[in-house]
Structure formats: structure tokens, C-alpha cells
Design a protein around this motif. Structure first.
Motif: not given
Length: 131
Positions: A13-16, A111-112, A22-23
Motif C-alpha cells: 500500500l502506497e499512501f499520499t 494505491s494497493g 491516522a488512516t
């Protein structure tokens, strides 16, 4: 995604995080790819990088079915190592998916990608999006 014929899978998982929150991504197991019957996934090994701009190092976290990223404005990466044998296969749970909770910010993105290790090599692996 069906885990039939899969030895191991990794969910990357890529986070922006444009707004600090606190996702929480969570792994869920299901009895079919339509996920009509589902429950929390098994505890899985997790690695995280809470600031990909500063380092490319993934840090081992406590095994769990979910992980809450730090509440800050950074790009992040979280990896779940999925062992299909830990799923409740005896009761038909051989599929999985992930959810994202806690974040309601329209400017936060994730994005996963699932990486799959099949039981044996094939020129054209079977589909994992059908039961």
C-alpha cells in the motif's frame, strides 16, 4: 482476490497523506471474491515506512490484521505479508481484500498492489479475481 493456489501474497500500500490522519488499512478474509461472507483477516506480518521521502527502509511492526499509519502529512508505504494457510480455510475463507478506515480526507490517496507467489510456475497463471 482468491488465494487458491497461492503460497504467499504481499499487499503493498502506497499512501499520499496531504492531510494528517491516522488512516488504517485492514486485511479482510472472505468466502468468495464478492465478499458476501467476511471477517477480519488473520494476524499478518507488517512492515511500514512512515516517510518515504526521507528513507526507503521498511520497519517491522507488530503482526496484526490492521495497521494505523502515523497522523502526519507524509508519503508512506505499508506491506502486509499474507500467509493463506492462516486464513479460516476450514470454513471456506480463501479470499481476501483490504479496507481503508478512518480517513475522510478527499486529498489523501492510497494505491494497493497484491504480489502473488503461486504454487507452481506457469506461462499464464490462473486468474485470482474469480472463485
Amino acid at each position: 482476490m482468491s488465494l487458491q493456489g497461492i503460497n504467499k501474497a504481499w499487499l503493498i500500500l502506497e499512501f499520499t497523506q496531504a492531510v494528517g490522519q491516522a488512516t488504517t488499512p485492514a486485511l479482510v478474509q472472505a468466502t468468495s471474491i464478492s465478499a458476501g461472507t467476511n471477517k477480519a483477516g488473520p494476524a499478518s506480518d507488517i512492515w511500514a515506512n512512515e516517510d518515504t521521502a526521507a528513507t526507503d527502509t521498511l520497519v517491522k511492526k507488530t503482526a496484526a490484521a490492521s495497521y494505523a499509519v502515523t497522523n502526519d502529512i507524509k508519503n508512506k508505504e505499508v506491506v502486509f505479508e499474507i500467509d493463506p494457510s492462516r486464513f479460516d480455510v476450514a470454513n471456506g475463507y480463501d479470499c481476501c481484500y483490504f479496507t481503508i478506515a478512518t480517513s475522510s480526507q478527499a486529498s489523501n490517496f492510497v494505491s494497493g498492489t497484491f504480489i502473488l507467489q503461486t504454487s507452481f510456475q506457469q506461462a499464464t497463471p490462473t486468474t485470482q479475481i474469480l472463485d
